[in-house]
Enzyme design. Structure first.
Site, PDB file in Angstrom:
ATOM      1  N   ALA A 101      19.913  -0.455-107.446  1.00 17.81           N
ATOM      2  CA  ALA A 101      21.140   0.288-107.769  1.00 17.81           C
ATOM      3  C   ALA A 101      20.855   1.777-107.568  1.00 17.81           C
ATOM      4  O   ALA A 101      19.706   2.166-107.342  1.00 17.81           O
ATOM      5  CB  ALA A 101      21.540   0.029-109.221  1.00 17.81           C
ATOM      6  N   LYS A 102      21.861   2.586-107.647  1.00 21.07           N
ATOM      7  CA  LYS A 102      21.668   4.044-107.612  1.00 21.07           C
ATOM      8  C   LYS A 102      22.909   4.690-108.183  1.00 21.07           C
ATOM      9  O   LYS A 102      24.005   4.135-108.103  1.00 21.07           O
ATOM     10  CB  LYS A 102      21.467   4.516-106.164  1.00 21.07           C
ATOM     11  CG  LYS A 102      20.819   5.873-106.064  1.00 21.07           C
ATOM     12  CD  LYS A 102      19.327   5.771-106.286  1.00 21.07           C
ATOM     13  CE  LYS A 102      18.632   7.084-106.140  1.00 21.07           C
ATOM     14  NZ  LYS A 102      17.165   6.892-106.104  1.00 21.07           N
TER      15      LYS A 102
END
Ligand code: NAD
Length: 411
Positions: A101-102
């Site tokens: 994720a980011k």
């Protein structure tokens, strides 16, 4: 070419070599969830300022999604999407039980006071707390954020969900953090650089290094490599670079930056040059450790270093990557080179859940073990399949994610 398009082009190169069918490619390239939120805060002077925040949760086939939170004025959905996918591959390459994720907020950090940054971080948690969690998605520091921000996230998340130290990693050591997390990415970059040099038959004491970016990653990489006997001849921040062919005093530079709002401006004992000149220095190893897209089709012909270690995420654009590859430049890709941070984040998260802490020696020892295994696997695959290291790393990551996806089944 935008960031996500670039990541996709590397993905397809590896997927071609794996004979991956189109339907599986589409699955691997599509993020599980993408969120964009409004983050309004009250400025210290009473004005209202509104920022845009993002969280892209790319894939959770191998475990909870994991990725940094970036505060930078150039953050946009395309960049976050690309970085989220790189996290899925990175956690797979180092074989830790996470997906990718980011997140990020488009904000010029230097324009906000510490109190305003705290309000911004907490408001962002208010907006996304119901889609993150210790078993769902665990943020961490990235460019523009650090341990302090992680402490605020843990505290704000706890107001909704109760005590949850495993909601975020990179926390202060005094607040459920782990010794060695702050240095981990830079140290990992250093470990990977020494391994690459060793495979190329080069000795650290005969090696000159230039590092772009002197934040968390760049400064710790510089310190590690100088202690390992490499000669660090240039370092930089966004205002410019310092160059001394006899070697920079890295500890002096760190002390100077710490006393000057993290800037090298005014640092003595070195000639002042530009960031472009730093990238073009005739050194043995170049380490971009700042932002993405700094080596492009426009400046690639000026690059002289035979080895590039990607400490930053996506510092080389694909057009430049192809040219460097044709020239025989060894590029250690971001998904391997800067994986030390997420590796120690994993140690922190696992220990938060057991209420047990390792000491610094144990953290460093385990980091070395995990990174060494990943390095050997990528290097050997690259030799076996006669591909660049980036393609080999993508192949390894894609295969592991695809295997987990198939084993779990889609229904
Ligand atoms: P940081 O904010 O601590 O430091 C960034 C450094 O880059 C600063 O010295 C800044 O002045 C410099 N910089 C910014 N813009 C620049 C420009 N245009 N030209 C030259 N220098 C510039 O950030 P960090 O945590 O050290 O992260 C650096 C890179 O490493 C980012 O690409 C990040 O995604 C990547 N990374 C960080 C971690 C981590 O654990 N912090 C983990 C993996 C990857």
């Amino acid at each position: 070419m935008k960031a996500f398009e670039a990541t996709q082009s590397y993905f397809h190169r590896a997927a071609d070599l794996l004979d991956m069918p189109d339907n599986m490619r589409r699955l691997a390239l599509t993020a599980k969830r993408e969120v964009q939120v409004q983050v309004p805060i009250e400025r210290d002077n009473g004005d209202v300022a509104t920022y845009i925040g993002y969280r892209v949760q790319h894939n959770n086939a191998r475990g909870p999604m994991k990725g940094g939170l970036r505060f930078h004025h150039e953050v946009d959905l395309d960049e976050v999407r690309s970085l989220a996918m790189l996290m899925t591959l990175k956690t797979a390459v180092v074989n830790i039980p996470y997906g990718g994720a980011k997140g990020g907020i488009a904000v010029r950090v230097r324009d906000l006071s510490r109190r305003e940054l705290q309000r911004l971080t907490r408001k962002f948690v208010d907006a996304i707390h119901d889609i993150i969690g210790p078993d769902i998605d665990i943020p961490a520091p990235d460019m523009g954020t650090g341990a302090e921000h992680m402490a605020w996230i843990m505290n704000q998340y706890g107001k909704y969900h109760g005590f949850s130290p495993g909601i975020v990693t990179g926390k202060p050591v005094e607040l459920y953090g782990i010794p060695g997390r702050e240095e981990a990415t830079g140290r990992g970059v250093g470990i990977m650089t020494l391994k690459t040099l060793s495979r190329l038959g080069r000795k650290p004491q005969d090696t000159t290094v230039a590092i772009q970016g002197f934040g968390n990653v760049g400064s710790h990489a510089a310190k590690f490599l100088q202690e390992a006997d490499c000669r660090v001849v240039a370092v930089s921040d966004h205002t410019g670079a310092c160059y001394n062919p006899a070697g920079i005093g890295v500890m002096d530079a760190i002390r100077h930056a710490n006393a000057n709002e993290k800037l090298l401006t005014g640092f003595c004992g070195a000639e002042r040059i530009s960031n472009d000149e730093l990238l073009a220095l005739d050194v043995d190893v170049l380490i971009p450790a700042a932002i993405g897209g700094v080596i492009t089709a426009e400046n690639v012909d000026s690059i002289k270093a035979p080895v590039i270690i990607e400490a930053a995420n996506e510092p080389i654009r694909p057009e430049a990557d192809a040219i460097l590859d044709d020239r025989g430049v060894i590029i250690l890709p971001d998904v391997l080179a800067n994986a030390g941070g997420v590796t120690v984040s994993y140690f922190e998260w696992a220990q938060n859940r057991q209420y047990y802490t390792w000491n610094l020696d144990r953290v460093r020892q385990e980091l070395d073990r995990v990174l060494s295994q990943a390095f050997e696997a990528v290097w050997d695959l690259s030799r076996e399949r006669d591909t660049p290291l980036r393609t080999a790393a993508f192949m390894l990551g894609i295969q592991r994610v695809a295997k987990a996806t198939m084993l779990a089944g889609l229904v």
